[in-house]
Structure formats: structure tokens, C-alpha cells
Design a protein around this motif. Structure first.
Motif, mmCIF file in Angstrom:
data_model
loop_
_atom_site.group_PDB
_atom_site.id
_atom_site.type_symbol
_atom_site.label_atom_id
_atom_site.label_comp_id
_atom_site.label_asym_id
_atom_site.label_seq_id
_atom_site.Cartn_x
_atom_site.Cartn_y
_atom_site.Cartn_z
ATOM 1 N N GLY A 1 -27.058 62.006 -10.825
ATOM 2 C CA GLY A 1 -27.569 61.435 -9.592
ATOM 3 C C GLY A 1 -28.603 62.296 -8.896
ATOM 4 O O GLY A 1 -29.017 61.991 -7.767
ATOM 5 N N ALA A 2 -29.050 63.370 -9.551
ATOM 6 C CA ALA A 2 -30.086 64.226 -8.953
ATOM 7 C C ALA A 2 -31.406 63.462 -8.878
ATOM 8 O O ALA A 2 -31.728 62.645 -9.746
ATOM 9 C CB ALA A 2 -30.262 65.498 -9.784
ATOM 10 N N GLU A 3 -32.162 63.708 -7.824
ATOM 11 C CA GLU A 3 -33.428 63.017 -7.617
ATOM 12 C C GLU A 3 -34.600 63.903 -8.006
ATOM 13 O O GLU A 3 -34.552 65.120 -7.867
ATOM 14 C CB GLU A 3 -33.566 62.615 -6.141
ATOM 15 C CG GLU A 3 -32.537 61.590 -5.691
ATOM 16 C CD GLU A 3 -32.762 61.148 -4.259
ATOM 17 O OE1 GLU A 3 -33.745 61.616 -3.642
ATOM 18 O OE2 GLU A 3 -31.958 60.341 -3.764
ATOM 19 N N SER A 4 -35.662 63.268 -8.462
ATOM 20 C CA SER A 4 -36.837 64.022 -8.901
ATOM 21 C C SER A 4 -37.576 64.639 -7.719
ATOM 22 O O SER A 4 -37.858 63.972 -6.724
ATOM 23 C CB SER A 4 -37.798 63.107 -9.663
ATOM 24 O OG SER A 4 -38.998 63.798 -9.961
ATOM 25 N N GLY A 5 -37.901 65.942 -7.868
ATOM 26 C CA GLY A 5 -38.708 66.615 -6.862
ATOM 27 C C GLY A 5 -40.158 66.700 -7.283
ATOM 28 O O GLY A 5 -41.000 67.205 -6.555
ATOM 29 N N GLY A 6 -40.447 66.225 -8.510
ATOM 30 C CA GLY A 6 -41.811 66.267 -9.014
ATOM 31 C C GLY A 6 -41.940 67.167 -10.231
ATOM 32 O O GLY A 6 -40.999 67.310 -11.015
ATOM 33 N N GLU A 7 -43.092 67.788 -10.353
ATOM 34 C CA GLU A 7 -43.411 68.608 -11.516
ATOM 35 C C GLU A 7 -43.761 70.022 -11.076
ATOM 36 O O GLU A 7 -44.452 70.224 -10.074
ATOM 37 C CB GLU A 7 -44.600 67.992 -12.261
ATOM 38 C CG GLU A 7 -44.972 68.702 -13.548
ATOM 39 C CD GLU A 7 -46.110 67.991 -14.278
ATOM 40 O OE1 GLU A 7 -45.910 67.571 -15.426
ATOM 41 O OE2 GLU A 7 -47.200 67.870 -13.684
#
Length: 299
Positions: free
Chosen positions: A258-264
Motif C-alpha cells: 500500500g505504499a504510494e509513489s513519491g516519484g523518481e
């Protein structure tokens, strides 16, 4: 005819004074193993060096496969810089293939290194550049090597090195300020592989990853299951992909937790010139901004 003979007679003297491949005042040809290092060498060398990077933008220095063009570039270089500590496992093969007769300058010599247990073996973390404090050691080693190769421009190298180390101090202060605003319990991030250990050590950030210090390693099903459980237990809420690595495994783990993307993040290579991280300074500040924003959001 007389003029031609005079020029021919002068050639040995010209070669002795200036070398057969470069005239006095020309930048010395320098090769660096990957883009982050190439940029730091360019900052110290300034106009007196012409730097090329073997691994290109967005490239992975762990899995790099040198080409004949790389061998040619290495052969023509007066100086070669590597980070060391096992990062450039392909360099010895490239040196042998190219016929390069010099010895690469290992810029990480003198850095206090991290070590960890990986598959029952003690390994050294080569990702030293993710701490600007470490890069100050790089700068000193680069300056010394350039001054030895080009004594006439030693004063310029020293001035460039001093100015750049002031920038590195400012980068370190910037990161400390950004992370100080975030409770330590919330400074936890999932990334593709274990490349942020020095950043974590310096700023109190915990990085979890499915792969070890090299992207050439493989995570077992048991390792992934253990990591998923740890992420759930420690309530890690953000994950990041890396510009130079395959994103699929970390995306799979994020979906399970369930972790959300913070980007790259830019971890082992710079971006193209029109990207967000075309220099080491911009890369570091960009990563700090991305990480601190994700942690603040999860707080």
C-alpha cells in the motif's frame, strides 16, 4: 624547400615540449567512469580539462557493458577517475582491451566506508557520492591528481576545489534543514536497491530495498516476503523508483504494502542536460526535495 626542412627538424623539439597528442594550453583529456564523477571532475578541472563519462546519463554503473568506442576514449585519456569499492567491476576488462597504460585514480580513497552483510559475506557500500561530506574527499583526491598531471594549472584546480567544497557544505546544510523538520519515526522510504546508505547515515533516514548494494543481485521470494512484512510493520508509506534501474520489483512490493509513489530518484547517474538532475549538485538537491516532500506527506 628550406622552410619544410626547418619545420621537420623542429618536430622532435615540439613533441618533447608539448607531447605528441596535445599542444600547451589545451585541456587535458580525462575519462571518468560514470556521470556523477565526471561532473565533479569537471567542477574541479574547469576549463583545463575535457571530461568524458564512460557510463552515460541514466546509465547503471553496475551493469555497464563497455563498447569499442569506450576503449578508444580510455586509450586517449591522460587521466582516468573511478569511484572504486567494487562499483566499476568492468574496468579491469576495459583497461586490458583498450591498451590503456595508466592507473585509474580511485577517488573514494580516504572515505569512511559503510559495510554490511550480504548473502553471508561482508561487502563495502560503494555509493559514497550520496553524501556531500564524502564528495569533499573526492574533490581533494581529484585536485591532487589533476595538479600532478598538469602542474602549471595547479592554482586553478585548488581554487576550483575550494569553491566547490563550499557548495558541498551548503548542500549538506540544506539536507540537514530539510530532514530536521520531519520526525525521525517518519524518515522511512522504500527504494529499488540499497544505494542510499550514506545519505541515511548522515541524515537519520531509513531506506528499505529488495536488492542489495548492486543491481546485479537478485532478491529471493523469502527476502521479498520479509521486506513486505517489515514495510507493513514499520508503516513505510512512500516508495521511489530509480532512474537507472528496472522499476517492476519495487512496484510489485509497493502494491502489496500500500505504499504510494513519491516519484523518481537519481541515484547512480545524472539525467540528460534537460532533465532535473544534470549536475551532481542539482541531483542531490532534487533527491532531498523529493524525499523530504514524501516524508512530510506521510507525516
Amino acid at each position: 624547400m628550406i622552410r619544410k626542412l626547418t619545420l621537420l627538424a623542429a618536430l622532435p623539439l615540439i613533441t618533447a615540449l608539448y607531447g605528441s597528442t596535445a599542444l600547451a594550453g589545451e585541456p587535458i583529456k580525462v575519462v571518468a567512469s560514470f556521470t556523477v564523477l565526471a561532473d565533479v571532475v569537471a567542477q574541479v578541472g574547469g576549463e583545463h580539462v575535457a571530461v568524458s563519462s564512460l557510463v552515460g546519463p541514466n546509465g547503471d554503473p553496475h551493469e555497464f557493458e563497455p563498447s569499442p568506442a569506450d576503449a578508444k576514449a580510455l586509450k586517449a585519456a591522460k587521466l582516468t577517475f573511478i569511484s572504486g569499492e567494487g562499483l566499476e567491476g568492468w574496468m579491469e576488462r576495459l583497461i586490458s582491451a583498450s591498451g590503456y597504460e595508466g592507473k585509474p585514480v580511485v577517488v573514494s580513497e580516504g572515505i569512511t566506508l559503510r559495510s554490511m552483510d550480504e548473502d553471508g559475506k561482508t561487502v563495502t557500500d560503494p555509493h559514497v557520492w550520496n553524501s556531500p561530506v564524502n564528495v569533499k574527499v573526492w574533490v581533494d583526491n581529484i585536485e591532487a591528481a589533476l595538479a600532478k598531471a598538469d602542474p602549471e594549472d595547479a592554482a586553478a584546480f585548488k581554487a576550483n576545489a575550494t569553491a566547490y567544497k563550499a557548495k558541498l557544505d551548503a548542500m549538506n546544510a540544506y539536507a540537514n534543514d530539510k530532514f530536521a523538520a520531519i520526525p525521525e519515526a517518519n524518515r522511512k522510504i522504500l527504494t529499488s536497491h540499497d544505494a542510499f546508505g550514506y545519505l541515511g547515515r548522515d541524515y537519520g533516514v531509513t531506506f528499505l530495498s529488495p536488492l542489495g548494494l548492486s543491481t546485479e543481485t537478485e532478491a529471493s521470494a523469502a527476502d521479498i516476503a520479509k521486506l513486505i512484512e517489515q514495510i507493513k510493520t514499520e508503516h513505510v508509506k512512500s516508495y521511489f523508483l530509480e532512474n537507472s534501474n528496472d522499476p517492476r520489483l519495487v512496484q510489485q512490493i509497493a502494491k502489496a504494502t500500500g505504499a504510494e509513489s513519491g516519484g523518481e530518484l537519481y541515484v547512480e547517474s545524472l539525467s540528460e542536460k534537460d532533465g532535473p538532475a544534470p549536475t551532481y549538485e542539482q541531483m542531490f538537491r532534487y533527491n532531498i526535495d523529493q524525499l523530504s516532500a514524501a516524508m512530510a506527506k506521510s507525516s
